[in-house]
Write a protein that holds these residues in place. Structure first.
Motif, mmCIF file in Angstrom:
data_model
loop_
_atom_site.group_PDB
_atom_site.id
_atom_site.type_symbol
_atom_site.label_atom_id
_atom_site.label_comp_id
_atom_site.label_asym_id
_atom_site.label_seq_id
_atom_site.Cartn_x
_atom_site.Cartn_y
_atom_site.Cartn_z
ATOM 1 N N GLU A 19 0.808 -1.220 0.000
ATOM 2 C CA GLU A 19 0.000 0.000 0.000
ATOM 3 C C GLU A 19 0.840 1.268 0.000
ATOM 4 O OE1 GLU A 19 -2.296 -0.476 3.525
ATOM 5 O OE2 GLU A 19 -3.762 -1.809 2.571
ATOM 6 N N PHE A 20 2.159 1.129 -0.007
ATOM 7 C CA PHE A 20 3.036 2.281 0.218
ATOM 8 C C PHE A 20 2.839 3.378 -0.820
ATOM 9 C CE2 PHE A 20 7.190 4.463 0.404
ATOM 10 C CZ PHE A 20 7.165 4.808 1.746
ATOM 11 N N GLY A 21 3.087 3.151 -2.073
ATOM 12 C CA GLY A 21 2.899 4.155 -3.115
ATOM 13 C C GLY A 21 3.793 5.369 -2.925
ATOM 14 N N GLU A 22 3.479 6.440 -3.665
ATOM 15 C CA GLU A 22 4.280 7.664 -3.578
ATOM 16 C C GLU A 22 3.993 8.475 -2.324
ATOM 17 O OE1 GLU A 22 4.365 10.128 -7.005
ATOM 18 O OE2 GLU A 22 4.666 8.440 -8.364
ATOM 19 N N ASP A 23 2.763 8.399 -1.842
ATOM 20 C CA ASP A 23 2.397 9.188 -0.666
ATOM 21 C C ASP A 23 2.589 8.439 0.645
ATOM 22 O OD1 ASP A 23 0.372 7.359 -1.010
ATOM 23 O OD2 ASP A 23 -1.248 8.785 -0.611
ATOM 24 N N GLY A 24 3.035 7.201 0.591
ATOM 25 C CA GLY A 24 3.262 6.433 1.807
ATOM 26 C C GLY A 24 2.090 5.565 2.195
ATOM 27 N N GLY A 25 0.986 5.687 1.472
ATOM 28 C CA GLY A 25 -0.179 4.855 1.732
ATOM 29 C C GLY A 25 -0.971 5.295 2.945
ATOM 30 N N PRO A 26 -1.964 4.490 3.325
ATOM 31 C CA PRO A 26 -2.814 4.848 4.470
ATOM 32 C C PRO A 26 -2.052 4.895 5.788
ATOM 33 C CG PRO A 26 -3.516 2.753 3.495
ATOM 34 C CD PRO A 26 -2.415 3.289 2.655
ATOM 35 N N ALA A 28 0.936 6.083 6.246
ATOM 36 C CA ALA A 28 1.573 7.398 6.354
ATOM 37 C C ALA A 28 0.553 8.465 6.733
ATOM 38 C CB ALA A 28 2.261 7.764 5.041
ATOM 39 N N GLN A 29 -0.662 8.341 6.228
ATOM 40 C CA GLN A 29 -1.708 9.303 6.584
ATOM 41 C C GLN A 29 -2.012 9.238 8.082
ATOM 42 O OE1 GLN A 29 -2.651 11.462 4.316
ATOM 43 N NE2 GLN A 29 -1.393 10.395 2.811
ATOM 44 N N GLU A 30 -2.092 8.025 8.598
ATOM 45 C CA GLU A 30 -2.359 7.868 10.031
ATOM 46 C C GLU A 30 -1.194 8.392 10.861
ATOM 47 O OE1 GLU A 30 -3.649 4.487 13.280
ATOM 48 O OE2 GLU A 30 -3.564 3.964 11.162
ATOM 49 N N TYR A 31 0.025 8.087 10.425
ATOM 50 C CA TYR A 31 1.203 8.555 11.159
ATOM 51 C C TYR A 31 1.307 10.077 11.144
ATOM 52 C CZ TYR A 31 3.528 4.192 12.319
ATOM 53 O OH TYR A 31 3.859 2.988 12.877
ATOM 54 N N MET A 32 0.928 10.715 10.029
ATOM 55 C CA MET A 32 1.024 12.185 9.965
ATOM 56 C C MET A 32 0.200 12.842 11.058
ATOM 57 S SD MET A 32 1.367 13.710 6.166
ATOM 58 C CE MET A 32 0.487 12.572 5.136
ATOM 59 N N LYS A 50 -0.892 11.437 13.883
ATOM 60 C CA LYS A 50 -0.388 11.058 15.208
ATOM 61 C C LYS A 50 0.937 11.768 15.516
ATOM 62 C CE LYS A 50 -3.557 7.820 15.721
ATOM 63 N NZ LYS A 50 -4.455 7.599 16.823
ATOM 64 N N LEU A 51 1.821 11.866 14.506
ATOM 65 C CA LEU A 51 3.114 12.522 14.730
ATOM 66 C C LEU A 51 2.963 14.014 14.983
ATOM 67 C CD1 LEU A 51 5.426 10.741 12.150
ATOM 68 C CD2 LEU A 51 5.499 10.561 14.621
ATOM 69 N N SER A 52 1.967 14.639 14.359
ATOM 70 C CA SER A 52 1.770 16.069 14.606
ATOM 71 C C SER A 52 1.365 16.317 16.055
ATOM 72 C CB SER A 52 0.732 16.645 13.644
ATOM 73 O OG SER A 52 -0.540 16.090 13.886
ATOM 74 N N VAL A 53 0.552 15.434 16.609
ATOM 75 C CA VAL A 53 0.162 15.561 18.018
ATOM 76 C C VAL A 53 1.372 15.355 18.925
ATOM 77 C CG1 VAL A 53 -1.236 14.536 19.857
ATOM 78 C CG2 VAL A 53 -2.224 14.870 17.589
ATOM 79 N N VAL A 54 2.191 14.351 18.619
ATOM 80 C CA VAL A 54 3.379 14.069 19.428
ATOM 81 C C VAL A 54 4.377 15.220 19.337
ATOM 82 C CG1 VAL A 54 5.389 12.540 19.636
ATOM 83 C CG2 VAL A 54 3.117 11.576 19.316
ATOM 84 N N ALA A 78 6.411 11.310 7.263
ATOM 85 C CA ALA A 78 5.698 10.092 7.655
ATOM 86 C C ALA A 78 6.070 8.920 6.752
ATOM 87 C CB ALA A 78 4.195 10.331 7.627
ATOM 88 N N ARG A 79 6.447 9.188 5.503
ATOM 89 C CA ARG A 79 6.850 8.098 4.611
ATOM 90 C C ARG A 79 8.110 7.409 5.121
ATOM 91 N NH1 ARG A 79 7.564 10.874 -0.862
ATOM 92 N NH2 ARG A 79 8.444 12.375 0.581
#
Length: 158
Positions: free
Chosen positions: A26-33, A35-39, A41-45, A62-63
């Protein structure tokens, strides 16, 4: 006993290996789903650490986090199947770092459905963490194959 130990390691590691394989597909160019979840969560952290420590946190892509997690889960699971403690250490590191970030139940109130779902997944990660610690502890506790000393011949009395 050796077969069942190997089978148990294969079944245990399949959770991590199959998860890494799914992330890879699922990775793809944008990192997949993932990476979206990590973005999110990482912004909160990052915000929490920046306000607590009063320092500017570097930007984390996130990728890259997803790619590192794929390697930790895939390589750690593969090595764990063959009984190496290094594979268990990789999986322990993955769980110790990612479980509090991904399963942030502490950001929700007790009555919310998200709280229960995230708490359940966090506790599953804690259980996996504990199983890996048991594996590492058992590997360190069981001595390597010991060389048996030949018994000295008994002296004849007579």
């Amino acid at each position: 006993m050796g077969f069942f130990s190997f089978l148990g390691r294969v079944l245990f590691a399949s959770l991590f290996i199959l998860s890494a394989w799914q992330m890879f597909n699922e990775f793809g160019e944008d990192g997949g789903p993932a990476a979206q979840e990590y973005m999110s969560k990482l912004s909160v952290v990052k915000h929490h650490l920046a306000t607590t420590l009063a320092v500017k946190m570097p930007d984390i892509d996130a990728r890259h986090v997803v790619a590192v997690n794929m390697v930790l889960k895939g390589l750690g699971g593969f090595l764990f199947v063959f009984g190496t403690p290094f594979g268990a250490y990789l999986l322990i590191f993955y769980l110790a770092v990612n479980a509090p970030i991904l399963y942030d139940f502490y950001n929700y109130r007790r009555g919310e459905i998200e709280y229960l779902i995230l708490l359940n997944e966090f506790l599953q990660s804690v259980a996996l963490f504990g199983a890996l610690l048991i594996f590492v502890g058992m590997k360190n506790f069981i001595p390597r194959r010991q060389i048996k000393k030949k018994a000295a011949p008994k002296a004849k009395v007579g």
